[in-house]
Design a protein around this motif. Sequence first.
Motif, PDB file in Angstrom:
ATOM      1  N   GLU A   6     -53.977   2.823  23.301  1.00  0.00           N
ATOM      2  CA  GLU A   6     -52.948   3.478  24.091  1.00  0.00           C
ATOM      3  C   GLU A   6     -53.355   3.652  25.550  1.00  0.00           C
ATOM      4  O   GLU A   6     -54.526   3.517  25.895  1.00  0.00           O
ATOM      5  CB  GLU A   6     -52.644   4.852  23.489  1.00  0.00           C
ATOM      6  CG  GLU A   6     -53.870   5.755  23.447  1.00  0.00           C
ATOM      7  CD  GLU A   6     -53.705   6.996  22.601  1.00  0.00           C
ATOM      8  OE1 GLU A   6     -52.598   7.584  22.594  1.00  0.00           O
ATOM      9  OE2 GLU A   6     -54.685   7.393  21.939  1.00  0.00           O
ATOM     10  N   VAL A   8     -53.403   6.680  28.113  1.00  0.00           N
ATOM     11  CA  VAL A   8     -53.328   8.138  28.154  1.00  0.00           C
ATOM     12  C   VAL A   8     -53.459   8.582  29.608  1.00  0.00           C
ATOM     13  O   VAL A   8     -54.338   8.098  30.333  1.00  0.00           O
ATOM     14  CB  VAL A   8     -54.409   8.789  27.266  1.00  0.00           C
ATOM     15  CG1 VAL A   8     -54.377  10.296  27.394  1.00  0.00           C
ATOM     16  CG2 VAL A   8     -54.213   8.379  25.815  1.00  0.00           C
ATOM     17  N   ASN A  10     -53.364  11.993  32.334  1.00  0.00           N
ATOM     18  CA  ASN A  10     -53.421  13.423  32.607  1.00  0.00           C
ATOM     19  C   ASN A  10     -52.582  13.690  33.855  1.00  0.00           C
ATOM     20  O   ASN A  10     -52.901  13.202  34.935  1.00  0.00           O
ATOM     21  CB  ASN A  10     -54.879  13.841  32.832  1.00  0.00           C
ATOM     22  CG  ASN A  10     -55.032  15.284  33.257  1.00  0.00           C
ATOM     23  OD1 ASN A  10     -54.124  15.921  33.760  1.00  0.00           O
ATOM     24  ND2 ASN A  10     -56.238  15.801  33.074  1.00  0.00           N
ATOM     25  N   GLU A  58     -50.309  15.936  29.287  1.00  0.00           N
ATOM     26  CA  GLU A  58     -50.881  14.649  28.916  1.00  0.00           C
ATOM     27  C   GLU A  58     -49.777  13.771  28.330  1.00  0.00           C
ATOM     28  O   GLU A  58     -49.002  14.229  27.495  1.00  0.00           O
ATOM     29  CB  GLU A  58     -51.993  14.850  27.892  1.00  0.00           C
ATOM     30  CG  GLU A  58     -52.693  13.562  27.514  1.00  0.00           C
ATOM     31  CD  GLU A  58     -53.827  13.835  26.541  1.00  0.00           C
ATOM     32  OE1 GLU A  58     -54.950  14.118  27.003  1.00  0.00           O
ATOM     33  OE2 GLU A  58     -53.571  13.763  25.324  1.00  0.00           O
ATOM     34  N   ALA A  60     -49.063  10.002  26.457  1.00  0.00           N
ATOM     35  CA  ALA A  60     -49.637   8.852  25.763  1.00  0.00           C
ATOM     36  C   ALA A  60     -48.552   7.796  25.593  1.00  0.00           C
ATOM     37  O   ALA A  60     -47.458   8.101  25.116  1.00  0.00           O
ATOM     38  CB  ALA A  60     -50.193   9.266  24.405  1.00  0.00           C
ATOM     39  N   ASP A 111     -58.124   5.531  21.592  1.00  0.00           N
ATOM     40  CA  ASP A 111     -58.211   6.999  21.631  1.00  0.00           C
ATOM     41  C   ASP A 111     -58.937   7.521  22.876  1.00  0.00           C
ATOM     42  O   ASP A 111     -59.949   8.214  22.787  1.00  0.00           O
ATOM     43  CB  ASP A 111     -58.892   7.528  20.365  1.00  0.00           C
ATOM     44  CG  ASP A 111     -58.101   7.238  19.104  1.00  0.00           C
ATOM     45  OD1 ASP A 111     -56.856   7.198  19.174  1.00  0.00           O
ATOM     46  OD2 ASP A 111     -58.717   7.051  18.055  1.00  0.00           O
ATOM     47  N   GLU A 113     -58.223   9.912  24.967  1.00  0.00           N
ATOM     48  CA  GLU A 113     -57.824  11.248  25.419  1.00  0.00           C
ATOM     49  C   GLU A 113     -58.944  12.035  26.094  1.00  0.00           C
ATOM     50  O   GLU A 113     -58.713  12.642  27.140  1.00  0.00           O
ATOM     51  CB  GLU A 113     -57.258  12.071  24.242  1.00  0.00           C
ATOM     52  CG  GLU A 113     -55.930  11.587  23.739  1.00  0.00           C
ATOM     53  CD  GLU A 113     -56.032  10.455  22.727  1.00  0.00           C
ATOM     54  OE1 GLU A 113     -54.990   9.990  22.261  1.00  0.00           O
ATOM     55  OE2 GLU A 113     -57.162  10.005  22.400  1.00  0.00           O
TER      56      GLU A 113
END
Length: 179
Positions: A6, A8, A10, A58, A60, A111, A113
């Motif tokens: 993905e 991601v 912020n 956040e 995604a 992942d 994040e």
Amino acid sequence: MAIAFELVINYGSNHNAAAAARHAAVNHPPLTAGPHQVRLHKPLLGTVRGYDGKQYLEMAVLPVGVGWKVGLDRHAPHLRLTADELSELGKELYQLLTRFTGYRAAQVGWDPEGRVDPAELQQEWAEELAAGEMPGLVLAEDLHQQLRFQGFVPFAPGFVWIPYEGERPSSLTIDGDNA
């Protein structure tokens, strides 16, 4: 446990920029990964608590059918992409990111994040960042100046990054299926 490939992002507290990016992603045509045309799920946008306890927005952006046991994919066929196809998809996600503004940090990968939280970057990833070992990490220029990490180059107006190197072939196999 789900494993997602993905983008991601912020957004700090910038609700307007996050909403604009979400709208752009929802209306974006499918991305290319080798012979595959990969649609995007409607982006997930929520508030998360960072490493330092502060909250931030956040977002995604998940390609359809690319992850492993991703709940959003339950009715979509799983795409078994090669490392080169994943790399192409990653590059297309970064192209999409160049259309967005107002974010603090972003990364494409499996992942990612924890790698878009500035406090976590300073506390847990400082050695990797100092060595330039976080390819694909994009930071707002002012955040980059605050964190003072080396090895970043221009990405888009107002943003710098450690250039994305693509995905490497992995030996990760879960239940006989490559993630």
